[in-house]
Design an enzyme around this catalytic site. Structure first.
Site, PDB file in Angstrom:
ATOM      1  N   GLU A   4      28.556  44.922  73.231  1.00 14.39           N
ATOM      2  CA  GLU A   4      27.634  46.045  73.327  1.00 14.39           C
ATOM      3  C   GLU A   4      28.376  47.326  73.696  1.00 14.39           C
ATOM      4  OE1 GLU A   4      24.500  45.000  76.005  1.00 14.39           O
ATOM      5  OE2 GLU A   4      23.816  43.307  74.793  1.00 14.39           O
ATOM      6  N   GLU A  48      29.296  45.893  77.612  1.00 10.69           N
ATOM      7  CA  GLU A  48      29.432  44.515  78.080  1.00 10.69           C
ATOM      8  C   GLU A  48      29.494  43.574  76.891  1.00 10.69           C
ATOM      9  OE1 GLU A  48      25.782  44.478  80.360  1.00 10.69           O
ATOM     10  OE2 GLU A  48      24.846  43.133  78.910  1.00 10.69           O
ATOM     11  N   ASN A  81      27.939  39.773  75.731  1.00 13.83           N
ATOM     12  CA  ASN A  81      27.062  38.631  76.014  1.00 13.83           C
ATOM     13  C   ASN A  81      27.607  37.415  75.289  1.00 13.83           C
ATOM     14  OD1 ASN A  81      24.871  39.726  77.660  1.00 13.83           O
ATOM     15  ND2 ASN A  81      24.432  40.995  75.886  1.00 13.83           N
ATOM     16  N   ARG A 134      26.734  34.600  74.174  1.00 17.45           N
ATOM     17  CA  ARG A 134      25.651  33.708  73.724  1.00 17.45           C
ATOM     18  C   ARG A 134      24.952  34.362  72.554  1.00 17.45           C
ATOM     19  NH1 ARG A 134      21.363  36.648  75.398  1.00 17.45           N
ATOM     20  NH2 ARG A 134      21.566  37.869  77.309  1.00 17.45           N
TER      21      ARG A 134
END
Length: 908
Positions: A293, A307, A309, A311
Site C-alpha cells: 500500500e 504498509e 498486508n 494476506r
C-alpha cells in the site's frame, strides 16, 4: 465473508479451470461459533463440514492459533487457508502448522513477521530505499537476522510505549498525526489526532482496540490517495504484480469503495510502484498473496510506502475482475508448488497464446496486457450512516440482490439471518464492471438502488448512492480525507420532503397499530372475553403523534374501509390513503392514484422508515436530555468522565466496543454524570448508560407543535371523495362498522340523488337495487343479534359467536364490528326506507299483458330494454317487500325500534 468467497472460488477453479469436476475433490472444513450458527452464516452452508468453536471475541475462536492447529490436526487437513483478519497475520500460525507438517496457504512465519508488522515493514522499506513519510521510525534501517526478522533493538526504537512517547513524537513530526497499532487493520487500531488532547485520548483507544500490539505514529499525509499493488509470490522466487486498486474513499480509515485499475496514477508512475513492490517482496522470498500500500499525491506525482498486508484482502475481487485471475485459486496453486508462469490465468493476463504453456515469463521485465475494463466495488456494512457510521447488529429477514453480468455480489448471510455483536460490520460486497470508470460507476449506482436489506440492522446503501453521484467522486478528484470531511460537515444527506416522511411514518404506524388491535380482538374473541362489543367500537379510529426534526405532528386517523384510511392533521387537510400490505410486510400506499412502497422497523432509538425513491430515514425516539443511552449494541469499555464529574454538551463520556471497534458516545446536554453501568457490561441499543443532573434545563431543545400548511406532493384532492367511492359503497362500508364521515341521513340522501345522464326509470331501477342491497346487508348481521338481545348484550354476543364458529374468528370480528355500530346502521337504514316512499311505482302488469311490439314480433332494442327494466323493477319491489316484512318484525326496543317502525310504515 472470507470463508464463503474462498470456497466458491476454489471450487469454481477446480471445476472450470483444472478439470477436476465437481465431485468434491476439494473438501472444506470450517470453524463456526454458536453466534455464526445462530446467524445462519452462509459459509457454514458452503462448507463440507464445520467444527463448532467457542463464541465471543475472536481470541476465543478464529484468532486462536492453538485452537486452529488443534482442529487442523484432529481433522487431518492438508492445508489451512487463513482468510483476512483474525489470525491471518499472526506469524505463530504458519510456524505452528509447519511443526505439524500442515501447509499454511500464505507466507512463512519469518516473512510474515517482518512484512506483516507495519513497523518492521516500514523499516525494511526504508532499507530498500522506498520513499517514506515522517514517522516514529524515521531513518531506521536494518539487516534481517538469521531468522529473517528485524533486530529487536531497532524495532523497539520505532515503537511508542506510552502517551508521553506519543506526544514527543507528534511534536517532532508535526500535527496532524496518525496513531496506529501494527497488528491492527480494517479500521481497527488507527486514530487521527489534531492536538495533544486528542492524541492522549486516542492512544488509550488504540491500545484497547488491539491489546498487546506495538504502536507507532506517522505524519498525516494530506491530499493523498490510497493506492494498492496486488502481488503474488511463488515457491520458486517469482513475484508478479497483478495491477492494483484505488481505495481512497474511506471513513475512519475503513475503505468504502475500491476500484481498479487506479486510473488516477499515470501508467509510468504506477509501473514504478509495481516494480518497487516486487523488489521489496522478492528480496525476502515472499510466498502467497500480499498487498503493498502506498500514499500517492496526484499533484506532485509522488508516492510513499504505507504498509504491506501479508494476506489476501476483502477487495481482491476488484483485481479478479480486471485481470481474470482467480485469487484464492492462485493461492492454492502456489501452495501446491506450481510456478506462477505455468498458471494459465497468469499467462493469459500477460497476453500469451493458449497453446504456449511453457515459455518463461520474467515478471520484473515483461509487461502484462493493461486491463480493458474498470471495476468499482462497494462494501455493504451493518452501520448507521445517520450517526457517524456507528455499527449496528441484529436480525436480517432477507437480502434482495440479483447478480448480473455487469455487477456481481456476495454476502456472508442471506435470509432469516443475523449480524451479531462479535461479527465484522461488513456482510456484503458488490463489484460493478464497465468499459471505463464512468460506466462502472453508473452500474454500481443501479445495483445499490436495487439492493434491499430488511431487518433490524442499518446499512448505508442510500448514502453510498449519493457518494457515487457526488461531483468530486464523478470527476475523480477525491482524497483519503474526502469522505470524513463530508461526514463531519453532514454534506451528504438524503433528499426528502419533510411532510412525506411524517405522513408515511403516520401511515405505517397507524396501519400496524390498528392491525395489532384487530389481532388482539381476535384473541379476545377466541377466549370469549366479556365486553367484546365495547372493545370493538374503537377499533377503527385512533390518535397518533409523530415527532420529526424538532416538530410534533398530531393526526386523527380513521379507518373507512379494510384498506383505506383518513388522516386529519391538526390545522390541516384530510388526506385519504389506500394501503395494501405485501407478503414481505411492506405497504403499497396509494394517494390520488400515486403509489409508493414503504416499510419500516421500530427500534429502541426510533422508527427506521424506508421510502421508495428516497431511502431510509430515522425518526428518532424523543428521550429526556438527562438520559444517556447507548446508540447501538455493545460492551462498556470505560467511562471517560468520573462519577459525579461534569460532562459538557457534545463531549464523549463513555467508550463502547462494538463489532471490533471502540466507539465514544457523546452527551446531548451539559450536566453532572451518574454512571449506571460497569466495565464489560453488555448493553443493547437504547439502554440507559447514565443520567445527567442538567446544569441548565432551560437550554434543552423543546419540541414545537406543527402549525402551517401540511401538503403532500402526491396529494391533490383530500378526504373520502379522493378515494372515488360511490354513495352505495360508502353506505356498505358504514354498515360493515367502519368509520362513516358525516351523518347517516346525509349518506341516505346521497344514495337517492338523481344521476345525470340517466332517465327517471333508470335512476329508479338503480336506487331500488341499492336499497335492496343495503337492507339485505343490514339483515345479514342483525337477524343473528336481534332475537337474542332481550337476554342482554353479552349473552347475545356469546350466542352469535358460538353459532358462527365454523366461519372463523376473523369473520366473527367482522360481525361484531358491524353490530357495534348498530345505532348508525339503524339510522342509515331508516333513512333509506324513508326515501323508498318517494320512488315512482309502476303498476304490475297482468301476466298475459304483452307489449304490442312483442305480440307483433317486432321487439326492438329500446322496447326490450324497457321491458327488462320493468321486470327487474318488479323483482326489486317484491324482494323489498319481503325484506321490509322481516325488518318490521325486528325487536321494537333499543336501536332496532326506528328500523322496525319505518319498515312497517313503508310496507303499509
Amino acid at each position: 465473508m472470507a470463508a464463503a468467497k474462498s470456497i466458491m472460488s476454489m471450487r469454481q477453479w477446480a471445476h472450470m479451470e483444472a478439470g477436476l469436476g465437481s465431485s468434491g475433490i476439494l473438501e472444506f472444513i470450517s470453524m463456526a461459533t454458536k453466534d455464526d450458527l445462530d446467524s445462519n452464516a452462509d459459509f457454514i452452508r458452503l462448507a463440507d463440514k464445520y467444527v463448532e468453536v467457542p463464541s465471543g471475541k475472536n481470541v476465543n475462536n478464529y484468532a486462536n492459533v492453538d485452537l486452529i492447529c488443534q482442529i487442523a490436526r484432529s481433522e487431518q487437513v492438508d492445508a489451512v487457508w487463513p482468510g483476512w483478519g483474525h489470525a491471518s497475520e499472526n506469524p505463530r500460525l504458519p510456524a505452528k502448522l509447519k511443526e505439524l507438517n500442515i501447509t499454511f496457504i500464505g507466507p512463512c512465519s519469518p516473512v510474515m513477521s517482518v512484512l506483516g508488522d507495519k513497523i518492521a515493514a516500514g523499516i525494511l522499506a526504508q532499507t530498500a530505499g522506498v520513499p517514506s513519510i515522517p514517522w516514529s521510525g524515521d531513518g531506521l534501517t536494518a539487516q534481517l537476522t538469521a531468522e529473517g526478522t528485524i533486530p529487536d533493538e531497532t524495532f523497539r526504537k520505532a515503537c511508542l510505549n506510552s502517551v508521553a512517547d506519543a506526544v514527543r513524537c507528534a511534536e517532532r513530526i508535526g500535527y496532524p498525526v496518525m496513531l496506529k497499532a501494527s497488528e491492527g487493520g480494517g479500521g481497527k487500531g488507527i486514530r487521527m489526532s489534531n492536538s495533544k488532547e486528542e492524541l492522549e485520548q486516542n492512544f488509550v483507544q488504540v491500545q484497547s482496540e488491539v491489546p498487546g500490539s506495538p504502536i507507532f505514529m506517522m505524519q498525516l499525509c494530506t491530499g493523498a490517495r490510497h493506492i494498492e499493488v496486488q502481488i503474488m509470490g511463488d515457491q520458486h522466487g517469482q513475484v508478479v504484480a497483478l495491477n492494483g486498486r484505488d481505495c481512497s474513499t474511506q471513513r475512519r480509515f475503513q475503505k468504502i469503495f475500491e476500484e481498479g485499475p487506479p486510473v488516477i496514477v499515470p501508467k509510468a508512475t504506477f509501473k514504478e510502484m509495481e516494480r518497487a513492490a516486487q523488489r521489496l517482496t522478492q528480496s525476502i522470498g515472499y510466498v502467497g498473496a500480499g498487498t503493498v500500500e502506498y500514499l500517492y499525491n496526484a499533484k506532485t506525482n509522488k508516492f510513499y510506502f504505507l504498509e504491506l498486508n501479508p494476506r489476501l484482502q476483502v477487495e481482491h475481487p476488484v483485481t479478479e475482475a480486471i485481470t481474470n485471475v482467480n485469487m484464492p485459486a492462485t493461492q492454492l496453486q502456489i501452495a501446491m508448488g506450481i510456478p506462477l508462469d505455468r498458471m494459465p490465468q497468469i499467462r493469459a493476463f500477460y497476453g500469451l497464446p493458449e497453446k504456449d504453456r511453457t515459455s518463461r515469463i520474467d515478471f520484473m521485465k515483461q509487461d502484462y496486457v493493461y486491463p480493458k475494463v474498470h471495476c468499482l466495488a462497494a462494501r455493504i456494512t451493518a452501520e448507521n450512516p445517520d450517526d457517524g457510521f456507528k455499527p449496528t447488529s441484529g436480525k436480517i429477514e432477507r437480502i434482495k440482490f440479483q447478480s448480473s453480468v455487469a455487477c456481481w455480489g456476495y454476502f456472508s448471510v442471506w435470509t432469516h439471518a443475523a449480524i451479531h455483536e462479535f461479527a465484522d460490520s461488513q456482510f456484503g460486497h458488490l463489484f460493478a464492471r464497465g468499459a471505463d470508470r464512468e460506466e462502472a460507476r453508473k452500474t454500481l449506482v443501479l445495483a445499490l438502488q436495487n439492493l434491499e436489506v430488511v431487518g433490524e440492522i442499518r446499512t448505508p446503501t442510500d448514502y453510498l448512492v449519493q457518494l457515487l453521484q457526488a461531483e468530486a467522486f464523478r470527476v475523480n478528484s477525491i482524497d483519503t480525507s474526502w469522505l470524513d470531511g463530508l461526514i463531519r460537515e453532514r454534506a451528504v444527506r438524503l433528499k426528502y420532503e419533510q411532510t412525506d416522511v411524517v405522513f408515511y411514518a403516520a401511515v405505517l404506524r397507524a396501519f400496524r397499530a390498528l392491525q395489532a388491535k384487530d389481532a388482539e380482538l381476535v384473541k379476545s374473541i377466541e377466549k370469549r372475553r366479556l365486553g367484546l362489543l365495547h372493545q370493538v367500537k374503537g377499533s377503527c379510529s385512533m390518535n397518533l403523534e409523530i415527532t420529526f426534526e424538532g416538530l410534533r405532528y398530531h393526526f386523527d386517523v380513521t379507518r373507512v374501509a379494510p384498506d383505506a384510511f383518513l388522516f386529519k392533521i391538526s390545522g390541516g387537510p384530510v388526506i385519504a390513503a389506500q394501503v395494501r400490505e405485501q407478503p414481505d410486510g411492506s405497504l403499497l400506499v396509494s394517494i390520488d392514484g400515486s403509489v409508493r412502497k414503504i416499510s419500516g422497523t421500530e427500534e429502541a432509538l426510533g422508527l427506521r422508515l424506508r421510502l421508495q425513491g428516497v431511502g431510509t430515514v430515522l425518526l428518532p425516539t424523543v428521550f429526556d436530555a438527562s438520559e444517556l443511552r447507548s446508540d447501538f449494541n455493545g460492551k462498556v469499555m470505560r467511562y471517560l468522565v468520573p462519577e459525579g464529574g461534569l460532562v459538557k454538551k457534545d463531549e464523549a463520556y463513555v467508550e463502547l466496543e462494538a463489532m471490533k471497534m471502540i466507539m465514544p458516545l457523546k452527551a446531548r446536554a451539559t450536566g453532572k454524570l451518574k454512571q449506571l453501568k460497569g466495565p464489560n457490561s453488555i448493553v443493547q441499543a437504547g439502554e440507559l448508560l447514565g443520567t445527567l443532573q442538567l446544569q441548565d434545563p432551560s437550554s434543552v431543545q423543546q419540541l414545537i407543535g406543527f402549525k402551517g400548511d401540511f401538503q403532500l406532493p402526491a396529494s391533490k384532492a383530500s378526504g373520502l371523495d379522493s378515494l372515488g367511492y360511490t354513495a352505495l359503497k360508502k353506505a356498505l362500508l358504514a354498515l360493515d362498522g367502519f368509520e362513516c364521515l358525516g351523518s347517516a341521513e346525509d349518506l341516505a340522501q346521497e344514495i337517492f340523488l338523481q344521476e345525470l345522464g340517466l332517465s327517471e326509470e333508470e335512476n329508479t331501477e338503480q336506487q331500488l337495487q341499492a336499497a335492496t342491497q343495503l337492507l339485505e346487508y343490514y339483515l345479514q348481521v342483525e337477524r343473528r343479534f336481534g332475537p337474542l338481545m332481550a337476554g342482554g348484550e353479552d349473552l347475545a354476543v356469546s350466542q352469535v359467536l358460538q353459532d358462527s364458529e365454523p366461519s372463523g374468528f376473523t369473520v366473527q370480528l367482522g360481525l361484531l364490528r358491524a353490530h357495534s355500530q348498530l345505532k348508525l346502521r339503524s339510522e342509515l337504514l331508516a333513512g333509506v326506507m324513508e326515501r323508498l316512499k318517494s320512488l315512482p311505482v309502476h303498476e304490475p302488469r297482468p301476466s298475459d299483458d304483452k307489449p304490442r311490439a312483442v305480440s307483433e314480433g317486432l321487439l326492438n332494442r329500446e322496447v326490450s330494454q324497457k321491458t327488462l327494466r320493468h321486470i327487474r323493477e318488479e323483482g326489486h319491489w317484491k324482494r323489498l317487500s319481503e325484506l321490509l316484512s322481516e325488518l318490521s318484525e325486528m325487536p321494537s326496543h333499543g336501536h332496532y325500534s326506528p328500523v322496525a317502525r319505518r319498515a312497517a310504515f313503508v310496507r303499509s
